[in-house]
Design a protein around this motif. Structure first.
Motif, PDB file in Angstrom:
ATOM      1  N   ILE A 187      47.044  41.310  37.691  1.00 41.20           N
ATOM      2  CA  ILE A 187      46.451  41.091  39.424  1.00 41.20           C
ATOM      3  C   ILE A 187      45.947  42.667  39.833  1.00 41.20           C
ATOM      4  N   ILE A 188      45.080  42.361  40.292  1.00 48.93           N
ATOM      5  CA  ILE A 188      43.101  43.133  40.670  1.00 48.93           C
ATOM      6  C   ILE A 188      43.008  43.399  41.742  1.00 48.93           C
ATOM      7  N   PRO A 189      44.161  44.312  42.484  1.00 52.89           N
ATOM      8  CA  PRO A 189      43.355  44.129  43.877  1.00 52.89           C
ATOM      9  C   PRO A 189      42.182  44.223  44.630  1.00 52.89           C
ATOM     10  N   PRO A 190      42.471  44.101  45.810  1.00 46.52           N
ATOM     11  CA  PRO A 190      40.635  44.118  46.749  1.00 46.52           C
ATOM     12  C   PRO A 190      39.921  45.857  46.600  1.00 46.52           C
ATOM     13  N   CYS A 191      38.766  45.018  45.795  1.00 48.57           N
ATOM     14  CA  CYS A 191      37.854  46.757  46.411  1.00 48.57           C
ATOM     15  C   CYS A 191      38.374  47.552  45.002  1.00 48.57           C
ATOM     16  N   THR A 192      39.100  46.839  43.659  1.00 52.62           N
ATOM     17  CA  THR A 192      39.479  47.519  42.499  1.00 52.62           C
ATOM     18  C   THR A 192      37.640  47.234  41.142  1.00 52.62           C
ATOM     19  N   GLU A 193      37.913  48.597  40.284  1.00 50.78           N
ATOM     20  CA  GLU A 193      37.687  48.567  39.147  1.00 50.78           C
ATOM     21  C   GLU A 193      38.448  49.156  38.293  1.00 50.78           C
ATOM     22  N   LEU A 194      38.265  48.017  37.483  1.00 49.82           N
ATOM     23  CA  LEU A 194      39.568  49.083  36.649  1.00 49.82           C
ATOM     24  C   LEU A 194      38.485  49.476  35.409  1.00 49.82           C
ATOM     25  N   PRO A 195      39.057  49.865  34.371  1.00 47.67           N
ATOM     26  CA  PRO A 195      38.133  51.472  33.536  1.00 47.67           C
ATOM     27  C   PRO A 195      37.327  50.848  32.520  1.00 47.67           C
ATOM     28  N   LEU A 196      36.647  52.326  32.142  1.00 51.09           N
ATOM     29  CA  LEU A 196      35.393  50.685  31.440  1.00 51.09           C
ATOM     30  C   LEU A 196      36.725  50.763  29.938  1.00 51.09           C
ATOM     31  N   HIS A 197      36.319  49.691  28.988  1.00 51.83           N
ATOM     32  CA  HIS A 197      37.211  49.487  28.375  1.00 51.83           C
ATOM     33  C   HIS A 197      36.994  48.526  26.519  1.00 51.83           C
TER      34      HIS A 197
ATOM     35  N   MET B 296      42.156  32.897  32.028  1.00 51.54           N
ATOM     36  CA  MET B 296      41.616  31.874  33.599  1.00 51.54           C
ATOM     37  C   MET B 296      41.635  32.722  34.764  1.00 51.54           C
ATOM     38  N   LEU B 297      41.320  32.931  35.502  1.00 51.36           N
ATOM     39  CA  LEU B 297      40.963  33.116  36.966  1.00 51.36           C
ATOM     40  C   LEU B 297      41.820  32.172  37.907  1.00 51.36           C
ATOM     41  N   LEU B 298      43.000  32.031  38.214  1.00 52.62           N
ATOM     42  CA  LEU B 298      43.912  31.622  39.103  1.00 52.62           C
ATOM     43  C   LEU B 298      43.191  31.952  40.364  1.00 52.62           C
ATOM     44  N   LYS B 299      42.899  33.053  40.738  1.00 51.71           N
ATOM     45  CA  LYS B 299      43.217  33.408  42.404  1.00 51.71           C
ATOM     46  C   LYS B 299      42.238  34.667  42.442  1.00 51.71           C
ATOM     47  N   GLY B 300      40.801  34.515  43.562  1.00 53.85           N
ATOM     48  CA  GLY B 300      40.052  35.664  43.742  1.00 53.85           C
ATOM     49  C   GLY B 300      38.837  35.791  43.011  1.00 53.85           C
ATOM     50  N   GLU B 301      38.432  36.353  43.362  1.00 45.35           N
ATOM     51  CA  GLU B 301      36.842  36.661  42.455  1.00 45.35           C
ATOM     52  C   GLU B 301      36.589  38.023  41.687  1.00 45.35           C
ATOM     53  N   LEU B 302      36.290  37.843  40.692  1.00 47.85           N
ATOM     54  CA  LEU B 302      35.889  38.782  39.372  1.00 47.85           C
ATOM     55  C   LEU B 302      34.472  38.754  39.045  1.00 47.85           C
ATOM     56  N   THR B 303      34.300  40.030  38.693  1.00 50.53           N
ATOM     57  CA  THR B 303      33.513  40.229  38.175  1.00 50.53           C
ATOM     58  C   THR B 303      32.850  41.129  36.713  1.00 50.53           C
TER      59      THR B 303
ATOM     60  N   GLY C 154      36.117  44.635  34.593  1.00 53.76           N
ATOM     61  CA  GLY C 154      35.272  44.203  35.247  1.00 53.76           C
ATOM     62  C   GLY C 154      35.793  44.956  36.935  1.00 53.76           C
ATOM     63  N   LYS C 155      35.700  44.051  37.965  1.00 56.56           N
ATOM     64  CA  LYS C 155      35.876  44.950  39.567  1.00 56.56           C
ATOM     65  C   LYS C 155      35.556  43.505  39.999  1.00 56.56           C
ATOM     66  N   ASN C 156      36.842  43.814  40.717  1.00 57.30           N
ATOM     67  CA  ASN C 156      37.136  43.349  42.140  1.00 57.30           C
ATOM     68  C   ASN C 156      36.768  43.297  43.378  1.00 57.30           C
ATOM     69  N   GLU C 157      35.194  42.768  43.733  1.00 54.35           N
ATOM     70  CA  GLU C 157      34.753  43.102  44.542  1.00 54.35           C
ATOM     71  C   GLU C 157      35.606  42.682  46.100  1.00 54.35           C
ATOM     72  N   GLY C 158      36.058  41.346  46.377  1.00 52.79           N
ATOM     73  CA  GLY C 158      36.457  40.420  47.074  1.00 52.79           C
ATOM     74  C   GLY C 158      37.711  41.746  47.607  1.00 52.79           C
ATOM     75  N   HIS C 159      38.097  40.352  49.386  1.00 55.48           N
ATOM     76  CA  HIS C 159      38.562  41.050  49.981  1.00 55.48           C
ATOM     77  C   HIS C 159      40.545  40.152  50.032  1.00 55.48           C
ATOM     78  N   GLU C 160      40.231  40.156  48.417  1.00 51.21           N
ATOM     79  CA  GLU C 160      41.517  39.594  47.786  1.00 51.21           C
ATOM     80  C   GLU C 160      42.286  39.719  47.083  1.00 51.21           C
ATOM     81  N   ALA C 161      43.396  40.415  46.415  1.00 48.93           N
ATOM     82  CA  ALA C 161      43.854  40.335  44.969  1.00 48.93           C
ATOM     83  C   ALA C 161      42.792  39.154  43.768  1.00 48.93           C
ATOM     84  N   ALA C 162      42.918  39.138  42.575  1.00 47.06           N
ATOM     85  CA  ALA C 162      42.287  38.617  41.440  1.00 47.06           C
ATOM     86  C   ALA C 162      43.369  38.677  40.980  1.00 47.06           C
ATOM     87  N   GLU C 163      43.818  37.470  40.374  1.00 46.32           N
ATOM     88  CA  GLU C 163      44.938  36.804  39.446  1.00 46.32           C
ATOM     89  C   GLU C 163      44.639  36.193  38.154  1.00 46.32           C
TER      90      GLU C 163
END
Length: 138
Positions: free
Chosen positions: A59-69, A78-85, A112-121
């Motif tokens: 689960i990636i909270p809104p406006c969160t960017e994961l570290p380079l990996h 499979m993305l269940l909820k939200g949006e992910l880039t 990955g980064k969640n640029e949306g306003h809801e958690a990405a799951e």
């Protein structure tokens, strides 16, 4: 006469049961199947060692960017909820929305980064080797 009614009743019951089984048939949809990752690169051969399957719900909270990996093994999700880039080090980008699948990059730096306003799951399935990491941060 009663025995005929019982036989007819039994036949009707069997027919109803058979039609219920036909209506409840199993339906299989292939969501993703490929020998390539999302950027078009061929997936590597599996490594030697004791196979280990891992399934993670991330689960990636809104406006969160994961570290380079990078992932040293094959994985898909499979993305269940939200949006992910997802952004590769060469800036190749994949935009995902709920319901989209991904065959992840192997041994390539990305984040990955969640640029949306809801958690990405996302649910991710890793086909790894026992004792080896699922991802490595840069």
């Amino acid at each position: 006469m009663k025995s005929i009614i019982k036989v007819i009743g039994l036949v009707l019951l069997l027919l109803m049961s058979a039609s219920a089984k036909i209506e409840n048939k199993i339906d299989v949809d292939v969501l993703t199947q490929s020998s390539k990752s999302w950027d078009g690169a061929l997936l590597p051969n599996y490594a030697n060692g004791q196979p280990e399957i891992s399934i993670l719900k991330i689960i990636i909270p809104p406006c969160t960017e994961l570290p380079l990996h990078k992932h040293p093994l094959i994985n898909a999700g499979m993305l269940l909820k939200g949006e992910l880039t997802v952004v590769a080090e060469d800036k190749t980008t994949l935009h995902m929305k709920a319901g989209d699948t991904i065959i992840e990059l192997v041994n390539k730096w990305h984040y990955g980064k969640n640029e949306g306003h809801e958690a990405a799951e996302i649910i991710v399935f890793y086909a790894g080797i026992e004792g080896k990491p699922l991802s490595i941060e840069k």
